[in-house]
Design a protein around this motif. Structure first.
Motif, mmCIF file in Angstrom:
data_model
loop_
_atom_site.group_PDB
_atom_site.id
_atom_site.type_symbol
_atom_site.label_atom_id
_atom_site.label_comp_id
_atom_site.label_asym_id
_atom_site.label_seq_id
_atom_site.Cartn_x
_atom_site.Cartn_y
_atom_site.Cartn_z
ATOM 1 N N THR A 40 20.778 -7.918 10.576
ATOM 2 C CA THR A 40 19.771 -7.050 11.270
ATOM 3 C C THR A 40 18.484 -7.732 11.848
ATOM 4 O O THR A 40 17.688 -6.934 12.674
ATOM 5 C CB THR A 40 18.831 -6.178 9.993
ATOM 6 O OG1 THR A 40 18.450 -7.134 9.089
ATOM 7 C CG2 THR A 40 19.969 -5.473 9.094
ATOM 8 N N LEU B 107 17.701 -2.391 12.886
ATOM 9 C CA LEU B 107 19.099 -2.332 13.000
ATOM 10 C C LEU B 107 19.654 -1.577 11.621
ATOM 11 O O LEU B 107 19.522 -1.985 10.433
ATOM 12 C CB LEU B 107 19.762 -3.581 13.258
ATOM 13 C CG LEU B 107 20.053 -4.008 14.743
ATOM 14 C CD1 LEU B 107 18.469 -3.822 15.160
ATOM 15 C CD2 LEU B 107 20.647 -5.301 14.691
ATOM 16 N N CYS C 66 19.712 1.758 15.978
ATOM 17 C CA CYS C 66 18.290 1.440 15.569
ATOM 18 C C CYS C 66 17.784 2.604 14.839
ATOM 19 O O CYS C 66 18.015 3.848 15.235
ATOM 20 C CB CYS C 66 17.279 0.807 16.611
ATOM 21 S SG CYS C 66 15.557 0.660 16.393
#
Length: 227
Positions: A44, A69, A96
């Motif tokens: 992420t 993310l 996202c």
């Protein structure tokens, strides 16, 4: 051409961002390709961010991007690293939390198709001597690769493609099992800690034996499927 794994430093893009940004791999500290850690579906971290976010207008401009993310999709099917983590491919993608779609621009691998093809040839060249010895002893006198259908000889293999290994034997009866151990000429590991591969096949009436179906990828991981 098969898919490529994504590595630390891969370039990502968000369709709501203003610029590409690098992925920082933090969820895998064990498996590497070309000296870089492989990315997993748990990654992420995008420290540099995608610049400004088009979904956050502010006056005549936009607010800074704050990547959030979500779980990645289109990943490897099997879990790895002893848990639920799955490696990313160059066509993996994620959303996202703000609403943008994040995809892979550049997977961070150096193109090494040539070296894979060369190693593919080296493997085949190593096998004929595996069982040489007494003229009356069982032995392998020739080895060669065929396409997945077993109809055409080939001398190279691209990532993700499949091939069948055949050997020609002498002094062996039909129905016997032939086993060969293969080492890379340059003494490279096929997989970390594994310096040789073992293949077995059943000898046919003409002395040939079809070995197991093999897939080779740039991670040097060999997967086998029963014929």
């Amino acid at each position: 051409m098969g898919k490529k794994y994504v590595l630390d430093g891969a370039m990502l893009q968000c369709n709501q961002g203003m610029k590409p940004a690098k992925l920082l791999v933090t969820q895998n500290k064990k498996v590497k390709i070309q000296g870089k850690f492989q990315a997993t579906d748990k990654e992420t971290q995008v420290p540099e961010t995608f610049g400004q976010c088009k979904l956050k207008p502010s006056g005549s401009s936009y607010l800074p991007c704050v990547p959030a993310l979500q779980p990645w999709t289109k990943t490897a099917k099997k879990s790895t690293l002893g848990g639920s983590k799955k490696f990313l491919f160059d066509d993996s993608e994620c959303m996202c939390a703000t609403g943008g779609k994040v995809t892979i621009m550049q997977h961070a691998q150096i193109n090494s198709a040539g070296s894979v093809k060369e190693t593919f040839k080296n493997i085949a060249m190593m096998i004929p001597g595996a069982m040489m010895g007494n003229d009356k002893a069982p032995k392998v006198v020739e080895s060669y690769w065929m396409d997945e259908t077993g109809k055409e000889r080939i001398d190279s293999l691209d990532y993700g493609e499949k091939a069948k290994l055949f050997v020609l034997t002498e002094n062996m009866d039909a129905g016997e099992t032939v086993t060969v151990n293969v080492k890379d000429k340059k003494k490279q590991d096929f997989k970390e800690g594994e310096k040789k591969l073992k293949y077995t096949g059943i000898v046919q009436a003409d002395g040939t034996a079809a070995m197991k179906l093999v897939t080779i990828d740039e991670n040097w991981i060999e997967t086998e499927k029963e014929q």
